[in-house]
Design an enzyme around this catalytic site. Structure first.
Site, short mmCIF file in Angstrom:
data_model
loop_
_atom_site.label_atom_id
_atom_site.label_comp_id
_atom_site.label_asym_id
_atom_site.label_seq_id
_atom_site.Cartn_x
_atom_site.Cartn_y
_atom_site.Cartn_z
N ILE A 62 0.89 -1.17 0.00
CA ILE A 62 0.00 0.00 0.00
C ILE A 62 0.92 1.21 0.00
O ILE A 62 1.97 1.19 0.65
CB ILE A 62 -0.97 0.01 1.20
CG1 ILE A 62 -1.97 1.18 1.10
CG2 ILE A 62 -0.23 -0.01 2.52
CD1 ILE A 62 -3.12 1.09 2.09
N ALA A 63 0.56 2.22 -0.77
CA ALA A 63 1.42 3.40 -0.87
C ALA A 63 0.57 4.65 -1.01
O ALA A 63 -0.42 4.66 -1.74
CB ALA A 63 2.35 3.28 -2.08
N GLU A 96 2.53 -7.64 5.95
CA GLU A 96 3.75 -7.48 6.73
C GLU A 96 4.17 -6.03 6.63
O GLU A 96 3.89 -5.35 5.64
CB GLU A 96 4.85 -8.42 6.26
CG GLU A 96 5.31 -8.22 4.86
CD GLU A 96 6.35 -9.26 4.45
OE1 GLU A 96 7.32 -8.86 3.78
OE2 GLU A 96 6.19 -10.43 4.79
N TYR A 108 -2.45 0.00 10.56
CA TYR A 108 -2.90 -1.39 10.57
C TYR A 108 -3.57 -1.76 11.90
O TYR A 108 -4.60 -2.43 11.91
CB TYR A 108 -1.75 -2.34 10.26
CG TYR A 108 -1.09 -2.06 8.93
CD1 TYR A 108 -1.83 -1.63 7.82
CD2 TYR A 108 0.28 -2.22 8.76
CE1 TYR A 108 -1.22 -1.36 6.60
CE2 TYR A 108 0.88 -1.96 7.53
CZ TYR A 108 0.13 -1.54 6.46
OH TYR A 108 0.73 -1.28 5.26
#
Length: 141
Positions: A62-63, A96, A108
């Site tokens: 994800i960015a 991760e 997260y």
């Protein structure tokens, strides 16, 4: 209408967001997206790349572009990809994150993920000690 998430768009956003580690190339994104098991959500400001196999999904990356961070885009993108993974049959999701990436860990945790393991020294850092990978999971059902 938002621009399509082409491998080139994904690579540009990834390169802007990942300055501590090697960003992924457009060719790498293209190869991942060639699989019917892999999908992307979001736009050029923030995207997620996810793979669903059987009843498990994995957030591959994800960015968020630095110019668009701290605007809630990543949290919205997390909800979008989790919903899409659930629709594809995923019952649990994994990801991760580097142990030295506190903002991502906070995201997260806020999205309901919990640590389930570690990979020592997984992320290489130029001129610094490698960072552990924290493995996280979340049940979708």
């Amino acid at each position: 209408m938002a621009d399509p998430l082409t491998p080139e768009v994904l690579a540009a956003t990834h390169a802007a967001a990942f300055t501590q580690s090697r960003p992924w190339s457009a060719a790498e994104f293209a190869a991942l997206l060639d699989s019917p098991l892999t999908f992307a959500t979001g736009d050029a400001r923030c995207f997620a790349l996810v793979r669903v196999i059987a009843d498990e999904a994995e957030l591959l990356t994800i960015a968020t572009s630095p110019a668009h961070q701290r605007q809630g885009l990543a949290r919205a993108c997390m909800a979008d990809w989790e919903s899409a993974a659930r629709a594809r049959g995923a019952a649990e999701v994994f990801l991760e994150v580097a142990a030295d990436n506190a903002p991502a860990q906070a995201l997260y945790h806020a999205c309901g993920f919990a640590e389930c393991g570690r990979r020592a020294g997984y992320y290489r850092r130029e001129g610094a000690k490698p960072a552990d990978a924290i493995l996280m999971r979340k049940a979708l059902r």
